[in-house]
Every structure is written in structure tokens, then in C-alpha cells.
Design a protein around this motif. Structure first.
Motif, mmCIF file in Angstrom:
data_model
loop_
_atom_site.group_PDB
_atom_site.id
_atom_site.type_symbol
_atom_site.label_atom_id
_atom_site.label_comp_id
_atom_site.label_asym_id
_atom_site.label_seq_id
_atom_site.Cartn_x
_atom_site.Cartn_y
_atom_site.Cartn_z
ATOM 1 N N LEU A 149 52.661 66.648 9.140
ATOM 2 C CA LEU A 149 52.443 67.590 8.042
ATOM 3 C C LEU A 149 51.064 68.218 8.191
ATOM 4 N N ARG A 150 51.011 69.523 8.006
ATOM 5 C CA ARG A 150 49.749 70.250 8.099
ATOM 6 C C ARG A 150 49.245 70.510 6.673
ATOM 7 N N PRO A 151 48.226 69.789 6.223
ATOM 8 C CA PRO A 151 47.794 69.905 4.826
ATOM 9 C C PRO A 151 46.876 71.105 4.592
ATOM 10 N N GLY A 152 46.769 71.505 3.330
ATOM 11 C CA GLY A 152 45.779 72.494 2.932
ATOM 12 C C GLY A 152 46.050 73.907 3.383
ATOM 13 N N VAL A 153 47.301 74.234 3.733
ATOM 14 C CA VAL A 153 47.641 75.593 4.161
ATOM 15 C C VAL A 153 48.028 76.410 2.926
ATOM 16 N N PRO A 154 47.333 77.508 2.639
ATOM 17 C CA PRO A 154 47.645 78.312 1.450
ATOM 18 C C PRO A 154 49.106 78.742 1.426
ATOM 19 N N GLY A 155 49.714 78.598 0.255
ATOM 20 C CA GLY A 155 51.106 79.000 0.096
ATOM 21 C C GLY A 155 52.104 78.005 0.655
ATOM 22 N N LEU A 156 51.627 76.957 1.293
ATOM 23 C CA LEU A 156 52.517 75.972 1.904
ATOM 24 C C LEU A 156 52.186 74.557 1.451
ATOM 25 N N SER A 157 50.926 74.180 1.595
ATOM 26 C CA SER A 157 50.565 72.774 1.362
ATOM 27 C C SER A 157 49.179 72.639 0.754
ATOM 28 N N GLU A 158 48.769 73.629 -0.045
ATOM 29 C CA GLU A 158 47.415 73.563 -0.600
ATOM 30 C C GLU A 158 47.234 72.427 -1.598
ATOM 31 N N ASN A 159 48.345 71.861 -2.096
ATOM 32 C CA ASN A 159 48.257 70.750 -3.042
ATOM 33 C C ASN A 159 48.382 69.387 -2.360
ATOM 34 N N ILE A 160 48.350 69.384 -1.043
ATOM 35 C CA ILE A 160 48.520 68.129 -0.295
ATOM 36 C C ILE A 160 47.214 67.770 0.408
ATOM 37 N N ARG A 161 46.793 66.523 0.220
ATOM 38 C CA ARG A 161 45.634 65.987 0.924
ATOM 39 C C ARG A 161 46.107 64.788 1.749
ATOM 40 N N VAL A 162 45.611 64.692 2.991
ATOM 41 C CA VAL A 162 45.983 63.581 3.878
ATOM 42 C C VAL A 162 44.717 62.875 4.333
ATOM 43 N N LEU A 163 44.654 61.580 4.082
ATOM 44 C CA LEU A 163 43.538 60.753 4.531
ATOM 45 C C LEU A 163 44.026 59.751 5.565
ATOM 46 N N SER A 164 43.137 59.370 6.475
ATOM 47 C CA SER A 164 43.405 58.308 7.436
ATOM 48 C C SER A 164 42.256 57.318 7.365
ATOM 49 N N ILE A 165 42.592 56.033 7.298
ATOM 50 C CA ILE A 165 41.554 55.001 7.259
ATOM 51 C C ILE A 165 41.752 54.056 8.447
ATOM 52 N N VAL A 166 40.745 53.981 9.289
ATOM 53 C CA VAL A 166 40.712 53.022 10.396
ATOM 54 C C VAL A 166 39.475 52.169 10.186
ATOM 55 N N ASP A 167 39.681 50.875 10.054
ATOM 56 C CA ASP A 167 38.558 49.987 9.745
ATOM 57 C C ASP A 167 38.836 48.628 10.360
ATOM 58 N N ARG A 168 38.166 47.635 9.836
ATOM 59 C CA ARG A 168 38.237 46.276 10.386
ATOM 60 C C ARG A 168 39.671 45.768 10.510
#
Length: 702
Positions: free
Chosen positions: A577-596
Motif C-alpha cells: 500500500l502506498r500511503p499519503g497519496v492525495p485522493g487515494l490514501s491521504e487518510n492512511i499512515r503506515v509505520l514500521s518498527i524494528v527493534d530488539r
């Protein structure tokens, strides 16, 4: 934190490519190895994980792309790539990653040397150290080595996948140097330690290591008397590791998989790694034999950095270079009882690994095995540890006369041999062992215990997001739910009946089950949020998982975004999914967490017009999970437990230390804000202090 090397941007499309997205995820793992704030030995561990991830990616995903190319497949996928175009793009970006990885490796080794951990060249040893290493070679290594010549009478020997070899170019004594040289290979023994500790220098507390392949190179002449070695360089081959099974025609699936595991050794070559500076004659011999000119990677350093993981585990001391150990706590709800069943009968219990101990699962099965009122135990096993206490408990239960049914997934990639061994152990103990349904992997994590009680039979169920593996439960973040809820118990019985026998598809009251209706139920919930948004009601989706790559799911999320639904996704790895595209996915935020710890839990939250629904699941939103596996999504009915899961989601969404936000171009950027630093995994370690706090989910912004 070092700046990452610039990477190419994703092709213009409404979707990000799955394989290119995976490479971006592995860059994130590499960032942890580069992060100066990460303890030094932990950085070495992350460097190893980058290599093991890449090995699996090459042997499965890239192997599949090459199969398509070989078959002449030229159709573009939904992200706009042909197999040939994708292969070039993937290999170009993978090569950049490997170059950056070895640059990082050299930096880590320099810092380790300052701490007294040195990887020393043989030439730099003093005379007494050389003498000790010479003796070690002749006494331990030499007897195990087998030089294998390649000539007209001796064909190229079998080269095992991901094993380390030396390519040796030789000149026969007395021959003209202009004559064609001789060629041989030597396998570096995998059953001996690759890093050999050298006796300490006088008055030194430093730990020095010599790599076994360097020691073999120094003594290579002892293997080829009458010949002069011209060059000795390492190489490593990766083969296609996917199993090809004809389950319909297999009389015994267990035997068929054993045959395929033997065939895996002969899988089609996918990648050839060679040491920098390899002799042109040796390179030509290898590329000709393996037909792999299009995927040869020259490595500036020791091949196969996965060995760092073994060194990490074997080094004693140096605790200041590691994370402080985490002692999982026993779930407070079950801590003061000798009768787990009575507590689970009174309340549902949520367990959050690795912060809470997997011992509670072991105790649950042990108690069921020893309880005379327990009539039956049913369990799915996908990946279990080498000495799993669960296997022993299940076997003991069967030997005592209980009905024990175990669904063992023999096709769990790279764990097939271990699962075959466990299946035989369980069968010998009297367990009913089932290998699932033809064509479908059983990936659901569920246990059912049927117990005779004063008021009749009662079902006790455990549903999890992760495998029943006591080792990975210390390293992966996962959720487990213990419940005696009658509706969940009824669905659990129906699920096992479908897997083990002939049953028409069940009308699930609580569960969503793939491949029958999980996808449809998921779409219903997404569309319901869209309808609420259209009606001006609160509309919100939060979903945490490993991967999102199914096009239909992505399209549903796009439609919800356009309808005004606020969507937060916490996706550790692949995201198409391509987030933050106006008119398509501006209401979508995607986070990735890589940690211990490896983020592995799947938690899905739907606002549902201020009547939230929260689910845990074994499934990612990938095509294979939704259509080719038996997967499970399970509701969490208890409001307090819902709040706990919401709090876990909040921690991820508010992480501004290890979280990275996916950009529309497919790249990840560090989350930067003015808030107090919050590292979600470290905050979760304070589980006792926050797990019992249950703020109303709408009292603050999640």
C-alpha cells in the motif's frame, strides 16, 4: 545514527512492489546494526539477521522470479513489473544493501577490536599463536577436509546450498605457467566452529579469533602435494529452496516431504557469492557450472555473516555490550493459583510475549495432561523448538489415555525436518497426528482442552498470534488469549473437526477462518467503517501485522480512506500500500518498527461507531494467508482486555524512537516530533505498571 546510502525510488504506481518493499524492510534491520545507540554485540547480531533474511529472500522470492523468467512469463504484476524487470531492480538494490552491510561490518569489527574482541589474520599472529593454530589445523581440521578435483574424469561435485567452499586454482609442478590451470573445491566443515579462538598473547586479556577458512587457506598446500596453489577464494551458492509437492498423489505426505527435502539440495542455483579478488579462471568455472552469470555477487569481506549469531551466543562476558536481560513476568491474573482452569473459567486472560512468560502455556498443557477430568486436547503445531516441553506433555497425555489430536504442519518452510521428527514422536506416544488439508498450510495457532466439570463439559481455548515455540516466544512480540467463552469454544471444536475430518463449512459465530470467510469478514468490517464515515460517525481502523501485500485488501483500504476513515497501519515488513497519496490514501499512515524483539503480533481494531471490535489473528493481509492457509481471526470480547490491546497499539503508534513512517515513494523516514521520546518495546517492559490501567479508548487520541 549514520545516514543510509541513497536508494532508488519506487516505480510510479498505486502499489508498492512486494519484493522491493521487503528490501526496504531489510534496510531497516541494517539500520539497527548501524545505530551507534544499539549495544555493540547486538549490532553484530542485527548484521547476522540481515544475512539470514537475505538468504531466505534469495532462496524463495528471487528463486520464484527466476522460475518465471525461465518459463518465459512476461506479464506485469499489479505493481507494474515484469519478472525480468523486477529481477534486475531487486538485484541492483540487494547489491547496494550488501555493500553497505559489509561497510557496516568493518566498522563493527573496528569497534569490537577496541573492546578486546579481534578477528586476526593468520599473518598477524605471533609465533606461539601460529604454532597453536598449525596444530589445531593438523589435529582437528585436516582430517575432516576433502579436496575435490574437477577435471574430465571427475565431474563437478554437489555443492550444497548456503554452505561455504573454497575455490582453489592450482599449477602442477613443472608445468608451464601459461598452461591451463587445475581447479578444485574444498568445503569448509560446517560441523566445526568457524571462528577459532587463538591462545591469548602474554599479559593480554583480549579475545582473538581466526576464521577457519583463513586457516585452511594457509595450509592449502597440504591437500595438494605436487601442485602449487595459485589462488584460494571462498564461494557460496544459494539454491531454490521451495518444495514442490504433489499432495493429491502422495500416499504418505511425510515420506513425500522427506524426498523433497533431499531434492532441495539439488535446487536450481539462484545466487553465487564469491570473495573479492577471486581468480578469473575459478569464477569462470563456477559461473559455467551453475549457469548463474546474472546473479554473482562479489563480497568484500568474509562470506556468510550469519556466523556472527553463533559468536554472539558463545562469547562469555561483555554484558556491557549487550541489551540488559529481560525476565518475562508470569501473567498476574494466573500467578497465584494452582488451578489455571478455575481462573480461566472466571475470566479471559491475555498474555503478551515476550514481556510475559511462555511458561504459562507450558503449564496450561502440563495441567491438562495431568488432570484426570480432561478428556481431550487438540492443538495445532506450526514451528516448535528443538526440545519443546509441549511435545513431552502431549505425549504424556496420550499415554495416560486422553484423546490427543495434533495438527502438525509438515510444510513449515525450513522447519520440515524438525516437524517430521516431532510427528513421529507424537504418533509413537499414541497421539492422533493430522497433517492438515491438501493444498493448505495450517497456520492457525489454537489449542482446545475439553474438560468434564460438575455442570457438564467445558471447553478451554488458547488462541495465539505466534507459534507454540518457547524459544521464539522470548524473541518475538506475540499475543495469546486464554478463554472458556462458550461461543469461542464451539467454533474451536468446529475448526478442528474441519481440519481433521469431513465437515461442511461451519457457520462461524466468533471466528473468521481462512480460506473460507476471513477475507469476506475483514472486508465487511472495513466497509462498515466507510459507511460510518459517510454518516458522520467516528470511523477508525488500526491494524498491526507483519505484511500487507494482497491487492484486494489494499484496494478496500484505499476506498475506506477516500470515504474519510482514518487508518493507522503498523506493518513490520512488506507493505504494497502506498500511503499519503492525495485522493487515494491521504487518510492512511503506515509505520514500521524494528527493534530488539521481532514485532510479530497481529491485532486489528475497528471503531464500529464507538462500539469497538478488537481481534487477534494468525494471519497477515497477504494472498497466501487469505487464500492458501488455514488462518484464524478471533474476537476479544472482554472490554478490559480490549483496552489492553488498544494500549499495545497506542505504544506502537506513539513510538518516536524506533518507528519509521512509510512515504508515498516507498522509502521509510524516521518519525520525528516534539513529544517525549517513547520506545514502544522498552515501554512494554513495564507491563505490570500499565496492563491493568484501562482508560476508555475514546478518552484520548490513539
Amino acid at each position: 545514527m549514520k545516514e543510509m546510502a541513497p536508494r532508488e525510488r519506487e516505480a510510479s504506481s498505486n502499489y508498492l512492489n512486494r519484493d522491493l518493499s521487503w528490501i526496504e524492510f531489510n534496510w531497516r534491520v541494517l539500520e539497527e546494526a548501524q545505530d551507534q545507540e544499539t549495544p555493540l554485540l547486538e549490532r553484530m547480531k542485527f548484521l547476522s539477521i540481515v544475512s539470514s533474511n537475505l538468504d531466505e529472500f534469495m532462496s524463495v522470492r528471487v528463486a520464484g522470479i527466476k522460475d518465471q523468467i525461465k518459463a518465459g512469463y512476461t506479464k506485469k504484476d499489479f505493481t507494474g513489473y515484469t519478472p525480468a524487470g523486477l529481477f534486475k531492480r531487486v538485484m541492483r538494490r540487494a547489491a547496494k544493501m550488501v555493500a553497505e552491510q559489509y561497510k557496516t561490518c568493518r566498522d563493527i569489527c573496528r569497534q569490537l577490536a577496541k573492546e578486546g574482541i579481534l578477528f586476526t589474520d593468520y599473518e598477524d599472529l605471533n609465533s606461539s599463536q601460529r604454532k597453536a593454530m598449525d596444530a589445531y589445523f593438523h589435529d582437528i581440521i585436516f582430517p575432516v577436509l576433502t579436496p575435490m578435483a574437477v577435471d574430465q574424469s571427475r565431474p563437478f561435485p554437489l555443492v550444497h546450498t548456503q554452505a561455504l567452499y573454497l575455490a582453489v586454482v592450482l599449477l602442477k609442478e613443472g608445468d608451464d605457467p601459461e598452461d591451463e590451470p587445475y581447479f578444485a573445491i574444498v568445503q569448509v566443515p560446517s560441523n566445526l566452529s568457524r571462528f577459532i579462538e587463538v591462545p591469548a598473547r602474554s599479559n593480554s586479556k583480549k579475545h582473538e579469533f581466526v576464521l577457519m577458512e583463513d586457516l585452511i587457506e594457509q595450509h592449502i598446500h597440504t591437500l595438494f602435494s605436487g601442485y602449487t596453489p595459485l589462488s584460494v577464494h571462498g564461494f557460496r551458492l544459494t539454491r531454490n529452496a521451495d518444495l514442490t509437492l504433489n499432495e493429491e498423489g502422495a500416499e504418505d505426505l511425510l515420506e513425500e516431504i522427506e524426498k523433497e527435502l533431499r531434492r532441495r539440495r539439488w535446487g536450481v542455483p539462484v545466487r553465487l557469492e564469491v570473495q573479492k579478488g577471486i581468480h578469473p579462471y575459478a569464477l569462470n568455472q563456477l559461473q559455467y557450472e551453475f549457469e548463474i552469470e546474472d546473479n554473482t555477487i562479489e563480497i568484500d569481506g568474509p562470506l556468510d555473516l550469519t556466523y556472527f549469531m553463533k559468536l554472539f551466543g558463545s562469547l562469555k562476558g561483555y554484558e556491557h555490550l549487550r541489551y540488559k536481560p529481560v525476565e518475562p513476568v508470569y501473567p498476574a491474573e494466573l500467578d497465584d493459583t494452582d488451578d489455571l482452569f478455575s481462573e480461566i473459567r472466571n475470566q479471559d486472560v491475555l498474555v503478551y510475549h515476550p514481556y510475559e512468560s511462555f511458561d504459562v502455556m507450558t503449564d496450561f498443557i502440563n495441567e491438562a495432561a495431568d488432570d484426570s477430568r480432561v478428556l481431550a486436547i487438540k492443538m495445532t503445531l506450526y514451528r516448535v523448538s528443538g526440545q519443546s516441553p509441549l511435545i513431552q506433555a502431549l505425549a504424556r497425555a496420550a499415554e495416560s489415555g486422553k484423546q490427543v489430536t495434533v495438527v502438525v504442519e509438515l510444510k513449515a518452510r525450513f522447519d520440515e525436518e524438525r516437524n517430521i521428527a516431532w510427528a513421529r514422536t507424537l504418533e509413537q506416544s499414541g497421539c492422533h497426528v493430522v497433517y492438515g488439508l491438501v493444498g493448505l498450510k495450517t497456520h492457525a495457532k489454537i489449542t482446545l482442552v475439553v474438560r468434564q466439570e460438575e455442570d457438564g463439559l467445558r471447553r478451554y481455548v488458547h488462541v495465539g498470534t505466534g507459534n507454540y515455540n518457547d524459544n521464539t516466544a522470548k524473541l518475538y512480540t506475540d499475543i495469546g488469549l486464554f478463554t472458556s467463552h462458550p461461543i469461542i469454544g464451539e467454533d474451536a471444536s468446529a475448526l478442528f473437526n474441519e481440519v481433521t475430518g469431513y465437515s461442511a463449512p461451519h457457520n462461524w459465530k466468533a471466528f473468521g477462518v481462512a480460506p473460507t470467510d476471513l477475507k469476506d469478514k475483514l472486508f465487511e468490517k472495513i466497509r462498515r467503517e466507510s459507511q460510518h464515515a459517510a454518516q458522520g460517525k467516528p470511523a477508525r481502523i488500526i491494524a498491526k501485522m507483519n505484511s500487507l501485500s494482497n491487492q484486494d485488501v489494499v484496494d478496500e483500504l484505499y476506498e475506506a480512506s477516500k470515504a474519510g476513515v482514518k487508518i493507522d497501519l503498523v506493518i513490520r515488513g512488506v507493505c504494497c500500500l502506498r500511503p499519503g497519496v492525495p485522493g487515494l490514501s491521504e487518510n492512511i499512515r503506515v509505520l514500521s518498527i524494528v527493534d530488539r524483539f521481532l514485532e510479530h503480533s497481529r491485532i486489528w481494531y475497528f471503531e464500529n461507531g464507538e462500539e469497538p471490535e478488537v481481534y487477534i489473528s494468525s494471519a497477515d493481509w497477504m494472498t497466501r494467508n487469505l487464500t492458501r492457509r488455514i488462518e484464524l481471526m478471533c474476537p476479544v470480547f472482554d472490554k478490559h482486555l480490549q483496552h489492553t490491546l488498544i494500549r499495545i497499539l497506542e505504544l506502537s503508534l506513539n513510538d518516536n524512537v524506533k518507528a519509521r513512517e512509510l512515504q508515498p515513494n516507498g522509502m521509510y523516514e524516521r518519525v520525528v516530533n516534539e513529544e517525549k521520546p517513547l520506545r514502544s518495546q522498552f515501554e512494554a517492559m513495564r507491563i505490570k505498571s500499565w496492563k491493568k490501567k484501562h482508560p476508555h479508548p475514546h478518552s484520548h487520541e490513539v
